[in-house]
Write an enzyme that holds these catalytic residues in place. Structure first.
Site, mmCIF file in Angstrom:
data_model
loop_
_atom_site.group_PDB
_atom_site.id
_atom_site.type_symbol
_atom_site.label_atom_id
_atom_site.label_comp_id
_atom_site.label_asym_id
_atom_site.label_seq_id
_atom_site.Cartn_x
_atom_site.Cartn_y
_atom_site.Cartn_z
ATOM 1 N N ARG A 260 0.898 -1.152 -0.054
ATOM 2 C CA ARG A 260 -0.009 -0.024 -0.148
ATOM 3 C C ARG A 260 0.782 1.091 -0.033
ATOM 4 N NH1 ARG A 260 -1.951 -0.757 4.704
ATOM 5 N NH2 ARG A 260 -0.765 0.844 5.666
ATOM 6 N N HIS B 270 -1.843 4.152 6.660
ATOM 7 C CA HIS B 270 -2.711 3.126 7.166
ATOM 8 C C HIS B 270 -3.999 3.873 7.038
ATOM 9 C CE1 HIS B 270 -4.146 -0.223 9.587
ATOM 10 N NE2 HIS B 270 -5.033 0.601 10.245
ATOM 11 N N TYR C 232 7.883 5.440 10.168
ATOM 12 C CA TYR C 232 7.971 4.122 10.284
ATOM 13 C C TYR C 232 8.442 3.076 9.076
ATOM 14 C CZ TYR C 232 3.202 3.355 9.371
ATOM 15 O OH TYR C 232 2.088 3.454 8.907
#
Length: 369
Positions: free
Chosen positions: A262, A266, A275
């Site tokens: 992706r 998120h 991250y």
């Protein structure tokens, strides 16, 4: 004859032991036979362009404050479109909060998906004649529901198949193992479709599990398991189609691990740069492995697509999205008291008490809803 997904196509590096039909350069690695004809190829591309445009529009709408927090899926179009296109109308779909592309291709109306992200109760209502469950926000709970529905279909002698979507993070939940165990014991017609994005929000897969793959876990429950290139819509379609046929024949469940990525966050409330190496996103995946670019190359090189058709498609897609958005924004607004509806067959006293308390508060605040 097309290669079956059980005949794992080895292609080196990350693709080792991953079933792949159309490589990132848009070249076929095996013959398709009659399982995917030219008409279906074009439809696959149109569907992926459609859902990508929807996804990009939704991110913009969230930034404008016209919908709430949104879970994007750009980069995973082949996994969702290919899997949904392999189903029949009779089949059950259990999506997560990120699988609206699969839901729309399976028949959910777009304006209802917009309503969902506007926090409207009717956004969870399935289009008439379809078997699409509301998006599951709790992680992995929908896997158990899919197994139960599949078991019920089997007991009734129906040929319905249930497909449950989930991410790699869900494979760390107990519900995942319980669902696979039950499905294996009772040979339910269930497809477990994992889109392995490599991260459970901010946690990379190697910190979630010592298992090298998710697909290999199928062996523990003695069910069929396969790992596929989730950015190759041909591989996705053929694998899910084969799993559906196996389930209808009474041969039990299948665990499919679609390796994909992706591009975005998120959710729109997340910052992946904290991250995840964003250079990896653009170089490794967007530039080299994008599912739409891959199929576009193949179609163009085979005389099935050109810039004129591309422009016509995008114009048509954007007009459809604007039409469905307008319908959603003109839809009667929801109100806070609706949260108490459709929870209990008979409302218990404490829920009734809470509802009355909220009703008084809203009336005091000038909202008579």
């Amino acid at each position: 004859m097309a290669m079956k997904s059980s005949e794992l196509q080895k292609a080196g590096s990350w693709e080792s032991e991953v079933f792949q039909v159309l490589n990132p350069e848009g070249k076929l690695l095996s013959e398709l036979g009659g399982e995917i004809d030219e008409e279906l190829m074009i439809k696959m591309y149109e569907n992926m362009q459609f859902v990508r445009a929807f996804d990009r529009k939704s991110v913009i709408l969230q930034r404008q404050g016209r919908i709430g927090t949104y879970a994007p899926f750009e980069g995973q179009e082949a996994s969702q479109a290919g899997s949904a296109m392999a189903l029949s109308d009779m089949d059950w779909m259990f999506p997560t909060y990120r699988d609206h592309a699969a839901a729309m291709i399976h028949g959910q109306e777009m304006y209802r998906v917009f309503l969902y992200w506007m926090a409207h109760m009717d956004g969870t209502t399935c289009t008439e004649g379809k078997k699409i469950l509301p998006p599951s926000v709790p992680i992995a709970t929908q896997l158990l529901h899919a197994v139960g529905t599949g078991w019920a279909s089997k007991l009734d002698g129906d040929k319905d198949v249930s497909i449950a979507y989930f991410g790699d993070g869900a494979s760390s939940e107990g519900d995942f193992h319980e669902a696979l165990n039950f499905a294996g014991v009772f040979k339910t017609p269930t497809i477990f479709f994992c889109q392995n994005n490599g991260y459970a929000i901010s946690v990379p897969f190697e910190k979630q599990s010592a298992s090298r793959t998710i697909a290999q876990r199928a062996a523990a429950y003695d069910i069929n398991g396969v790992r596929i290139d989730g950015n190759d819509i041909f591989a996705v379609y053929l694998t899910v189609k084969e799993a559906v046929e196996r389930a209808r024949r009474g041969e039990g469940p299948t665990l499919i691990e679609a390796v994909t990525f992706r591009y975005g966050a998120h959710t729109t409330a997340d910052d992946p740069k904290k991250y995840r190496n964003q250079e990896e996103v653009s170089k490794e995946w967007r530039d080299n492995r994008d599912p739409l670019t891959r199929l576009n190359k193949f179609l163009t090189e085979n005389g099935l697509w050109d810039e004129t058709k591309e422009a016509e498609l995008l114009s048509k897609v954007n007009a459809k999205i604007d039409e469905e958005l307008k319908r959603a924004e003109n839809y009667p607004k929801s109100h806070a008291l609706q949260m108490f509806d459709h929870v209990y067959a008979e409302t218990p006293w404490h829920i009734a008490e809470q509802r009355e308390e909220l009703k008084k508060y809203l009336a005091k605040d000038g909202d008579e809803s």
